[in-house]
Design an enzyme around this catalytic site. Structure first.
Site, PDB file in Angstrom:
ATOM      1  N   SER A   1      36.587  86.782  17.594  1.00 36.83           N
ATOM      2  CA  SER A   1      37.301  86.120  18.682  1.00 36.83           C
ATOM      3  C   SER A   1      38.551  86.895  19.100  1.00 36.83           C
ATOM      4  O   SER A   1      38.446  88.017  19.602  1.00 36.83           O
ATOM      5  CB  SER A   1      37.638  84.688  18.256  1.00 36.83           C
ATOM      6  OG  SER A   1      38.147  83.933  19.318  1.00 36.83           O
TER       7      SER A   1
ATOM      8  N   ASP B   1      39.177 100.222  24.246  1.00 36.13           N
ATOM      9  CA  ASP B   1      38.765 100.506  25.623  1.00 36.13           C
ATOM     10  C   ASP B   1      39.868 101.169  26.438  1.00 36.13           C
ATOM     11  O   ASP B   1      39.583 101.812  27.452  1.00 36.13           O
ATOM     12  CB  ASP B   1      38.329  99.208  26.313  1.00 36.13           C
ATOM     13  CG  ASP B   1      36.911  98.812  25.928  1.00 36.13           C
ATOM     14  OD1 ASP B   1      36.441  99.272  24.867  1.00 36.13           O
ATOM     15  OD2 ASP B   1      36.268  98.058  26.677  1.00 36.13           O
TER      16      ASP B   1
ATOM     17  N   LYS C   1      32.060  87.247  18.371  1.00 31.63           N
ATOM     18  CA  LYS C   1      32.334  85.905  18.892  1.00 31.63           C
ATOM     19  C   LYS C   1      33.150  86.061  20.176  1.00 31.63           C
ATOM     20  O   LYS C   1      34.358  86.237  20.142  1.00 31.63           O
ATOM     21  CB  LYS C   1      33.085  85.080  17.847  1.00 31.63           C
ATOM     22  CG  LYS C   1      33.094  83.573  18.117  1.00 31.63           C
ATOM     23  CD  LYS C   1      34.196  83.145  19.045  1.00 31.63           C
ATOM     24  CE  LYS C   1      34.272  81.644  19.179  1.00 31.63           C
ATOM     25  NZ  LYS C   1      35.272  81.216  20.163  1.00 31.63           N
TER      26      LYS C   1
END
Length: 530
Positions: free
Chosen positions: A301, A312, A326
């Site tokens: 999460s 990224d 998740k």
């Protein structure tokens, strides 16, 4: 004759839905003695269910316990949606919120149950137990007159007995130095820290472990940061292994500390939720600090949001193993009886467009949970080549690094589950928690000296003087454990580091002793340091 299980479940579903759904019902009533009633649908997806419910409520032969039926069936309804849409009864909802809000009502101690008696490891500074006079090493014998020692009271039950509303009193019978002492402790709000530890690994490398994303996580980070920077930190190892997530805003605030302005942190989108982007504002105080992020299969999460944002945006190097996967967004909806549901409303996507959520089949909760075991079975935990990479879910970061979607964050540097030094002897000792049990005995013998150990150097000198290896070997021999010399040669160093870390927890340093010592045998930390 007993009714079939599937019919009973269907009936429960129908009765629970009548509590949740509202709307008009069109019926045509005729003489039931001459013609069965016909029910008209309006085209809404729930119409048939609502019409049947109305008929059952109007005509069923017996009375129905609506409350009982509702409590039993709501979890079944939500389980048909996705693995993270859940119903929480009042008690479960309160406990879940306490964990994430960063405080609860209690007495402010951490304790161990090495045998059948709770031993206080530490008391929270300034908390109710410290004010009352409790100390590390105290044995909890009675709680409000009830004996809890030697009777196999489990940890959860004891925690429930010690917790209670602020201002209420709990009477404790404590065994200290061989004698009984009574204490009255007035419960209070107890802060729950989410940053377990922050310390310098070497002259320029700081380490910080975040156990969950609570309401106070960002504030704790900001409070811990100056100490590391003043000590010369140029690089931070940020450990979010086993961090199952928490509040989204805390993940955003922490990500913002490291990213330049305009960087996309994450976005979310759902069938009834337009795409919402979250960007860094450029005010972060850690933009020039080198960053390493540690993750594993239990990082989920908000942990995946943070790790994905760093990866990224080419901001940090991610070490460890593929994260849980998740990436579903829940909103919490409360009912007047203090229960509630967490309903999935959107999905998280990283800056390159990767969906964090791993695949799932609605209703197959067991298969979803056993995904982690499947990873072990297929070798993913020990071999990077076993991680499935789907070329159709291939993405590229601004600096050209290839990353993959399909569920979870695949680390930049894979570090396998550490099997070096594992023997049957090590497994047997850990299964019986013998290091935990012996650490309590050592702490009893060196109680005064441990209390005086205020720095890690002082603690290590004390530990060196204890002759822990001979003492432990004698202890486990007395417990009937046969020690194979070859296996001890392989595993002994690991066992001794574990024991030193556990004994160190009984000093005032607590986790500031445990984590630096245990890091010596932590292959993920060692990989990041190198």
């Amino acid at each position: 004759m007993a009714e079939p299980d599937n019919y009973r479940i269907l009936k429960l579903v129908l009765w629970s839905l009548i509590m949740l759904l509202a709307g008009s019902i069109i019926t045509r009533t005729v003489d039931s003695r001459r013609e069965a009633p016909a029910l008209l649908e309006t085209g809404h997806g729930w119409d048939k269910v609502r019409l049947v419910l109305q008929q059952i409520e109007s005509n069923y032969v017996d009375s129905i316990d609506y409350g009982k039926v509702t409590e039993e069936i709501l979890p079944l309804i939500l389980s048909e949606l996705d693995p993270h849409s859940v119903y929480l009864p009042p008690k479960n909802l309160q406990e879940a919120n306490e964990e994430l809000e960063g405080n609860f009502d209690g007495i402010g101690v951490t304790f161990n149950l090495p045998e059948d008696t709770a031993i206080v490891i530490s008391v929270i500074a300034g908390g109710p137990s410290e004010r009352a006079g409790l100390m590390s090493g105290d044995r909890i014998i009675t709680v409000d007159g009830r004996n809890v020692a030697g009777v196999r009271v489990n940890q959860d039950s004891l925690v429930s007995m010690l917790k209670g509303p602020s201002g209420s009193k709990v009477s404790l019978g404590i065994m200290r130095d061989g004698g009984m002492v009574d204490f009255d402790v007035v419960r209070d709000k107890i802060p729950v820290k989410s940053i377990d530890v922050a310390y310098m690994i070497d002259d320029t490398t700081g380490y910080m472990k975040l156990s969950k994303f609570t309401r106070t996580s960002y504030d704790e980070f900001v409070a811990a940061l100056p100490g590391l920077q003043d000590a010369g930190m140029k690089r931070l190892i940020f450990d979010i292994r086993d961090n199952t997530g928490g509040y989204l805003d805390q993940a955003l605030l922490l990500s913002n500390e490291f990213l330049p302005g305009g960087s996309l942190i994450v976005y979310m989108e759902g069938a009834h939720r337009d795409r919402q982007n979250f960007y860094a504002d450029g005010t972060g105080k850690c933009q020039d600090i080198r960053l390493s992020v540690l993750v594993n299969e239990n990082s989920a999460s908000s942990s995946e949001i943070f790790a994905g944002a760093m990866q990224d945006n080419d901001r940090g190097t991610v070490y460890g193993r593929r994260t849980y996967g998740k990436g579903l967004v829940q909103e919490q909806i409360y009912f007047t009886d203090l229960s509630g549901i967490r309903l999935t409303v959107a999905r998280f996507y990283t800056a390159t467009g990767r969906c964090i959520q791993k695949p799932y089949t609605p209703g197959d909760e067991l298969g979803y949970v056993y995904d982690i075991y499947e990873r072990y079975e297929h070798g993913e935990m020990t071999n990077a080549d076993s991680i499935v990479r789907n070329d159709s879910l291939r993405y590229v970061t601004p600096k050209g690094k290839v990353v993959y979607g399909g569920g979870g964050i695949i680390p930049d540097v894979f570090v396998p589950v550490d099997t070096v030094g594992v023997t049957d002897l090590l497994v047997n000792i850990n299964r019986q928690a013998l290091t935990v049990k012996y650490s309590a005995e050592v702490a009893d013998r060196y109680r005064a000296e441990l209390r005086d150990a205020g720095t890690l150097d002082e603690l290590n000198r004390l530990l060196d003087s204890m002759n822990l290896e001979d003492g432990f070997l004698s202890y486990i021999s007395g417990r009937g454990v046969s020690v194979d010399s070859r296996q001890w040669e392989i595993s002994g160093d690991i066992i001794m580091v574990q024991l030193r870390a556990l004994v160190g927890r009984y000093s005032p340093l607590d986790d500031r002793a445990f984590y630096p010592i245990i890091a010596e045998i932590d292959n993920v930390i060692q990989a990041a340091v190198k």
